[in-house]
Design an enzyme around this catalytic site. Structure first.
Site, PDB file in Angstrom:
ATOM      1  N   ALA A  76       0.853  -1.180   0.000  1.00  0.00           N
ATOM      2  CA  ALA A  76       0.000   0.000   0.000  1.00  0.00           C
ATOM      3  C   ALA A  76       0.893   1.237   0.000  1.00  0.00           C
ATOM      4  CB  ALA A  76      -0.887  -0.005   1.241  1.00  0.00           C
ATOM      5  N   GLY A 116       0.663  -5.002   1.026  1.00  0.00           N
ATOM      6  CA  GLY A 116      -0.523  -5.092   0.175  1.00  0.00           C
ATOM      7  C   GLY A 116      -0.227  -5.703  -1.185  1.00  0.00           C
ATOM      8  N   GLU A 119      -0.496  -9.273  -0.560  1.00  0.00           N
ATOM      9  CA  GLU A 119      -1.920  -9.586  -0.354  1.00  0.00           C
ATOM     10  C   GLU A 119      -2.668  -9.607  -1.691  1.00  0.00           C
ATOM     11  OE1 GLU A 119      -2.285  -6.531   2.673  1.00  0.00           O
ATOM     12  OE2 GLU A 119      -2.761  -8.079   4.149  1.00  0.00           O
ATOM     13  N   GLU A 139       4.280  -4.878   7.465  1.00  0.00           N
ATOM     14  CA  GLU A 139       3.372  -3.951   8.142  1.00  0.00           C
ATOM     15  C   GLU A 139       3.711  -3.755   9.615  1.00  0.00           C
ATOM     16  OE1 GLU A 139       2.423  -6.169   5.895  1.00  0.00           O
ATOM     17  OE2 GLU A 139       0.656  -5.515   4.768  1.00  0.00           O
TER      18      GLU A 139
END
Ligand code: CO8
Length: 266
Positions: A76, A116, A119, A139
């Site tokens: 992200a 992300g 993910e 993270e």
């Protein structure tokens, strides 16, 4: 067909039925900001429209890759964090889009695949990595947890102990270790990577498309329900495939020597 979104490139090879979705923010290691998330969803929407207009299926396989030579995606976009606004929803909706897409989706991982980005790759049906790739869930280094299911995917694939190790330590795993843990399906030499991925995709695209779609749906559906119910689901789907032209084609190829089947998704 080629289409350019702000941060995503989309191409579709009509003859092979292979679509490529390229995350296109190479200067930021393809970090997933709001725009790229929106563009990925739009790209898959465009592919669904192609399928709707097709005789048979237009898309047999979709490949997601990162632009540049450094990353699939570094996660992200951290510069958009802050203000206490949770951004887990949008990231999950990208995954939902990919998981809900009928045809198999392949993550072509060459370089960093973090947070992300990993993910997103877990939302795909296949993860193919180059040897020099690095995968991880960093993270925890930012004081958060993998908000789009990263640790949950690893717990299901490799067990809760591995999930805690990867998510808590936040290290970048070499592709080979990720392969040993089952987090990626194949690890290829860097030099042969493009060719090996192309061969894998070609093989997948040559399979009967409706069968591929049914298996994707069946296995995903089966994760959330008791075994008996999952098998009952397959039993209901089975007769619909028996009636397809592709099944007749496969049966003919089995019966006749020297007959090469072509599957049209009908
Ligand atoms: N977000 C924004 N920009 C990034 C990101 C990122 N995740 N990663 C890299 N960039 C940018 C850098 O800022 C840099 O930009 P600039 O050239 O303008 O300074 C450029 O990409 C190149 O990166 P580096 O200079 O840092 O390259 P290095 O080779 O030194 O390092 C690394 C590469 C190790 C990959 C490093 O960039 C890094 O650690 N990046 C961050 C990785 C990370 O922590 N990812 C997880 C983010 S959190 C997340 O994904 C949560 C998702 C869950 C859903 C949402 C929940 C809230």
């Amino acid at each position: 067909m080629q289409e350019e979104f702000d941060t995503v490139l989309l191409s579709h090879d009509e003859e092979r039925g292979v679509a490529t979705v390229t995350l296109n923010r190479p200067d930021a290691l393809n970090a997933m900001n709001a725009q790229i998330r929106e563009d990925v969803v739009s790209a898959f929407g465009a592919l669904e429209e192609l399928d709707e207009g097709a005789d048979g299926v237009a898309v047999r396989v979709a490949v997601i890759e990162g632009a540049g030579d450094r990353a699939f995606s570094a996660g992200a976009d951290i510069t958009e964090f802050g203000g206490g606004e949770p951004r887990v929803g949008p990231m999950s909706s990208v995954q939902d889009t990919i998981r809900g897409f009928g045809a198999p989706v392949v993550a072509k991982i060459d370089g960093y695949c973090l947070g992300g980005g990993l993910e997103l790759a877990f939302g795909c049906d296949f993860r193919l990595a180059s040897e020099s790739s690095r995968l991880g869930l960093p993270e925890s280094n930012l004081g958060i947890l993998p908000g789009a299911g990263g640790a949950q995917y690893i717990a299901r694939i490799a067990g809760p102990g591995v999930a805690k190790e990867v998510a808590m330590l936040g290290e970048h795993l070499p592709a080979e270790r990720a392969g040993d843990l089952g987090l990626v399906h194949r690890v290829f030499d860097d030099e042969a990577f493009d060719d090996e991925v192309a061969a894998f995709v070609e093989e997948l695209a040559g399979q009967p498309p409706l069968s591929m779609r049914a298996i994707k749906d069946s296995v995903d559906h089966g994760q959330g329900v008791p075994l008996r119910e999952a098998i009952a689901y397959d039993r209901r789907v089975f007769p619909t495939l028996v009636e397809t032209e592709d099944h007749a084609e496969g049966a003919r190829a089995f019966a006749e020597d020297d007959y090469e089947p072509t599957f049209e998704g009908r």
